[in-house]
Every structure is written in C-alpha cells, then in structure tokens.
Write a protein that holds these residues in place. Structure first.
Motif, mmCIF file in Angstrom:
data_model
loop_
_atom_site.group_PDB
_atom_site.id
_atom_site.type_symbol
_atom_site.label_atom_id
_atom_site.label_comp_id
_atom_site.label_asym_id
_atom_site.label_seq_id
_atom_site.Cartn_x
_atom_site.Cartn_y
_atom_site.Cartn_z
ATOM 1 N N GLN A 120 0.941 -1.167 -0.196
ATOM 2 C CA GLN A 120 -0.056 -0.067 0.092
ATOM 3 C C GLN A 120 1.001 1.197 -0.021
ATOM 4 O OE1 GLN A 120 -2.205 -0.583 3.634
ATOM 5 N NE2 GLN A 120 -3.693 -2.413 2.487
ATOM 6 N N GLY A 121 1.202 1.617 -1.159
ATOM 7 C CA GLY A 121 2.026 2.871 -1.469
ATOM 8 C C GLY A 121 3.623 2.500 -0.940
ATOM 9 N N LYS A 122 3.994 3.007 0.272
ATOM 10 C CA LYS A 122 5.353 2.712 0.296
ATOM 11 C C LYS A 122 5.399 1.952 1.830
ATOM 12 C CE LYS A 122 7.694 6.723 -1.400
ATOM 13 N NZ LYS A 122 8.217 8.000 -1.203
ATOM 14 N N ASP A 133 -2.937 -5.605 12.156
ATOM 15 C CA ASP A 133 -2.091 -5.728 11.178
ATOM 16 C C ASP A 133 -0.627 -5.247 11.497
ATOM 17 O OD1 ASP A 133 -4.429 -6.317 9.933
ATOM 18 O OD2 ASP A 133 -4.674 -4.844 8.534
ATOM 19 N N ILE A 134 0.245 -5.731 10.680
ATOM 20 C CA ILE A 134 1.505 -5.121 10.649
ATOM 21 C C ILE A 134 1.873 -4.371 9.435
ATOM 22 C CG2 ILE A 134 4.177 -5.594 10.904
ATOM 23 C CD1 ILE A 134 3.119 -8.291 12.295
ATOM 24 N N ASN A 135 2.287 -3.011 9.649
ATOM 25 C CA ASN A 135 2.573 -2.299 8.474
ATOM 26 C C ASN A 135 4.334 -2.090 8.339
ATOM 27 O OD1 ASN A 135 -0.010 -1.768 7.423
ATOM 28 N ND2 ASN A 135 -0.390 -0.577 9.360
ATOM 29 N N PHE A 136 4.717 -2.607 7.516
ATOM 30 C CA PHE A 136 6.341 -2.399 7.439
ATOM 31 C C PHE A 136 6.659 -1.484 6.402
ATOM 32 C CE2 PHE A 136 10.241 -3.724 5.034
ATOM 33 C CZ PHE A 136 11.017 -3.826 6.158
ATOM 34 N N ASP A 137 7.172 -0.380 6.714
ATOM 35 C CA ASP A 137 7.694 0.841 5.843
ATOM 36 C C ASP A 137 8.894 0.342 4.944
ATOM 37 O OD1 ASP A 137 6.095 2.612 7.086
ATOM 38 O OD2 ASP A 137 7.409 2.999 8.848
ATOM 39 N N ILE A 138 8.567 0.291 3.687
ATOM 40 C CA ILE A 138 9.577 -0.229 2.673
ATOM 41 C C ILE A 138 10.646 0.942 2.565
ATOM 42 C CG2 ILE A 138 9.887 -0.669 0.144
ATOM 43 C CD1 ILE A 138 6.741 -1.088 0.061
ATOM 44 N N PRO A 139 12.004 0.345 3.017
ATOM 45 C CA PRO A 139 13.017 1.222 2.962
ATOM 46 C C PRO A 139 13.293 1.865 1.576
ATOM 47 C CG PRO A 139 13.486 -1.028 4.175
ATOM 48 C CD PRO A 139 12.240 -1.230 3.508
ATOM 49 N N GLU A 140 13.946 2.936 1.712
ATOM 50 C CA GLU A 140 14.308 3.716 0.445
ATOM 51 C C GLU A 140 15.480 3.026 -0.308
ATOM 52 O OE1 GLU A 140 14.015 6.953 -1.773
ATOM 53 O OE2 GLU A 140 13.061 6.831 0.038
ATOM 54 N N GLY A 141 15.073 2.727 -1.530
ATOM 55 C CA GLY A 141 15.876 2.039 -2.484
ATOM 56 C C GLY A 141 15.590 0.550 -2.681
ATOM 57 N N LEU A 142 14.493 0.066 -1.947
ATOM 58 C CA LEU A 142 14.028 -0.987 -2.289
ATOM 59 C C LEU A 142 12.532 -1.317 -2.978
ATOM 60 C CD1 LEU A 142 14.866 -3.042 1.301
ATOM 61 C CD2 LEU A 142 16.327 -2.791 -0.970
ATOM 62 N N GLU A 143 12.294 -2.309 -3.645
ATOM 63 C CA GLU A 143 10.990 -2.437 -4.139
ATOM 64 C C GLU A 143 10.530 -3.668 -3.696
ATOM 65 O OE1 GLU A 143 9.165 -2.414 -8.709
ATOM 66 O OE2 GLU A 143 10.822 -3.520 -8.468
ATOM 67 N N ILE A 144 9.118 -3.792 -3.437
ATOM 68 C CA ILE A 144 8.376 -4.970 -3.002
ATOM 69 C C ILE A 144 7.216 -5.277 -3.644
ATOM 70 C CG2 ILE A 144 7.198 -5.975 -0.793
ATOM 71 C CD1 ILE A 144 9.164 -4.653 1.118
ATOM 72 N N LYS A 145 7.107 -6.456 -4.050
ATOM 73 C CA LYS A 145 6.002 -6.790 -4.944
ATOM 74 C C LYS A 145 5.473 -8.165 -4.511
ATOM 75 C CE LYS A 145 7.730 -5.322 -9.320
ATOM 76 N NZ LYS A 145 8.150 -5.940 -10.743
ATOM 77 N N VAL A 146 4.151 -8.145 -4.193
ATOM 78 C CA VAL A 146 3.469 -9.418 -3.655
ATOM 79 C C VAL A 146 2.465 -10.030 -4.578
ATOM 80 C CG1 VAL A 146 1.698 -10.189 -1.924
ATOM 81 C CG2 VAL A 146 3.232 -8.219 -1.405
ATOM 82 N N GLU A 147 2.681 -11.421 -5.033
ATOM 83 C CA GLU A 147 1.866 -11.944 -5.836
ATOM 84 C C GLU A 147 1.495 -13.295 -5.205
ATOM 85 O OE1 GLU A 147 1.996 -13.909 -10.299
ATOM 86 O OE2 GLU A 147 3.823 -12.763 -9.455
ATOM 87 N N LYS A 148 -0.004 -13.296 -5.056
ATOM 88 C CA LYS A 148 -0.605 -14.287 -4.197
ATOM 89 C C LYS A 148 0.224 -14.441 -2.723
ATOM 90 C CE LYS A 148 -1.963 -17.078 -8.294
ATOM 91 N NZ LYS A 148 -1.798 -18.365 -8.984
ATOM 92 N N ASN A 149 0.760 -15.301 -2.227
ATOM 93 C CA ASN A 149 1.379 -15.602 -0.990
ATOM 94 C C ASN A 149 2.913 -15.383 -1.218
ATOM 95 O OD1 ASN A 149 1.835 -18.221 -2.447
ATOM 96 N ND2 ASN A 149 2.087 -19.121 -0.300
ATOM 97 N N ILE A 150 3.251 -14.756 -2.253
ATOM 98 C CA ILE A 150 4.836 -14.794 -2.335
ATOM 99 C C ILE A 150 5.094 -13.148 -2.282
ATOM 100 C CG2 ILE A 150 7.066 -14.988 -3.788
ATOM 101 C CD1 ILE A 150 5.639 -17.756 -2.791
ATOM 102 N N ILE A 151 6.169 -12.910 -1.520
ATOM 103 C CA ILE A 151 6.646 -11.476 -1.390
ATOM 104 C C ILE A 151 8.005 -11.427 -1.777
ATOM 105 C CG2 ILE A 151 7.255 -9.637 0.459
ATOM 106 C CD1 ILE A 151 5.570 -10.873 2.386
ATOM 107 N N THR A 152 8.387 -10.683 -2.719
ATOM 108 C CA THR A 152 9.557 -10.347 -3.618
ATOM 109 C C THR A 152 10.094 -9.148 -3.318
ATOM 110 O OG1 THR A 152 8.611 -11.680 -5.472
ATOM 111 C CG2 THR A 152 10.654 -10.711 -5.741
ATOM 112 N N ILE A 153 11.345 -9.111 -2.684
ATOM 113 C CA ILE A 153 12.127 -7.779 -2.504
ATOM 114 C C ILE A 153 13.300 -7.583 -3.363
ATOM 115 C CG2 ILE A 153 13.398 -6.630 -0.472
ATOM 116 C CD1 ILE A 153 12.118 -8.943 1.302
#
Length: 199
Positions: A120-122, A133-153
């Motif tokens: 959700q945004g950053k 819920d846990i909200n994890f701030d995405i660090p600067e310089g990283l990209e996170i994608k979610v597809e089904k149950n897989i999180i890719t950093i």
C-alpha cells in the motif's frame, strides 16, 4: 596443559585458513559491468550507473587501482587485519557492482489460513494472525511486490535486501508443526509431529 595447547593450535589453524581465504578473495580483480562508471574520490570508490551512485569508503586500508573495466585491491601490510581488509573491501565492492548491474532479490512465502500481504504505497501491510495488522515501511531504494502468497524484495544493496527479508520473516517465523508463518521460498522447514501423532 595439553588440552590448552591443542585448543591454541586449532585456533591458530582456523585463523590461518581465514587469512588465506581472504587473501584469495582479495587477489581477484573486480570486473566492472558495461554501463557502470568507476572512479576514486580520495580513499572512496565511487560506482555510477545512470542516476544511481554507490560509494565505498576504504579509509586507506587497502590499495586500489582502476584499469579499464577492472578494479584491483592491494594488501598494504602483513598483519592478519590487513588480509581481512583486503578480502572484505574487495567483496563489498564486488557486491556493489553486482547490485548496480543485476540487482539483488529475496523471496518470502506466507503460509497460514487468513495470512496475507499487500503493498500500500510505501508500506507493506501484513496480516499474520496477530490481533492487529503489521505495517512495514519499505526502505528507501527497495521495491517490494506481492503475488498471491509470495513477497519479493528487489534492490541494488545486498545487505538492505537481506535485512528487509529477515525483518519481515521475523514478524511470524514458520512454526515447525503446520509450517504456518513466513519463510524464505528456498527455506526447508523440518516438521515436527504433533502430540496427537504420538498417541
């Protein structure tokens, strides 16, 4: 007395092997991939690709020479620490070049009824069976994608990618009975039999 001598010899042998290993690593030149510019700013190595710039401060602990597409590190002393610096700075700079050229990636798998993740945004929103819920701030310089149950950093910094993956996994480490939780996609969980299985 004999035991202390054996321990001392074993410790020195391990240190010697480590020194040899770091020396072998240090001797290898780093090949700079096409499209990456490398320069030396005092004792700092600078690598650029487009708008991205990475800097490695060596504090003068190693000698550095740039020859075309190869960067070579030189040991500047005969102490054990000098061998460690030699191998370490070479490895760190090689990681920088790989990061700028191909990037780094870590994948996590979420397992559990009702467990899910969404970007959700950053922020990476995680629902992992907690009361909130846990909200994890995405660090600067990283990209996170979610597809089904897989999180890719994805990112150019190996350490930052690995650190983010470790922090997300720690929110709900996989438990050994049903495997619920967050694990690395290539992680093997040793399952334990529940109490019912022993009856």
């Amino acid at each position: 007395m004999k035991r202390s001598i054996v321990v001392s010899v074993a410790k020195k042998s391990v240190e010697f092997v480590k020194e040899i290993k770091m020396s072998i690593i240090g001797k290898r030149p780093v090949t700079v991939a096409s499209g990456i510019e490398v320069s030396l700013d005092g004792t700092t190595l600078v690598a650029k690709k487009g708008n991205l710039e990475k800097r490695l401060e060596t504090h003068g602990r190693v000698g550095i020479s740039i020859d075309g597409s190869e960067v070579t590190f030189e040991r500047i002393g005969d102490e054990k620490q000098d061998a460690a610096f030699w191998g370490t700075y070479r490895a760190l700079f090689n990681n920088i070049i790989i990061g700028l050229d191909k990037g780094y990636s870590k994948s996590l798998e979420i397992n559990g009824v009702g467990y899910r993740a969404a970007v959700q945004g950053k922020v990476l929103n995680l629902q992992l069976g907690h009361s909130h819920d846990i909200n994890f701030d995405i660090p600067e310089g990283l990209e996170i994608k979610v597809e089904k149950n897989i999180i890719t950093i994805n990112g150019t910094d190996k350490q930052a990618v690995g650190q983010a993956a470790a922090e997300i996994r720690d929110f709900r480490p996989p438990e050994p009975y049903k495997g619920k939780g967050v694990k690395y996609t290539d992680e093997v969980i040793i399952r334990k039999a529940g109490k019912a299985a022993g009856k």
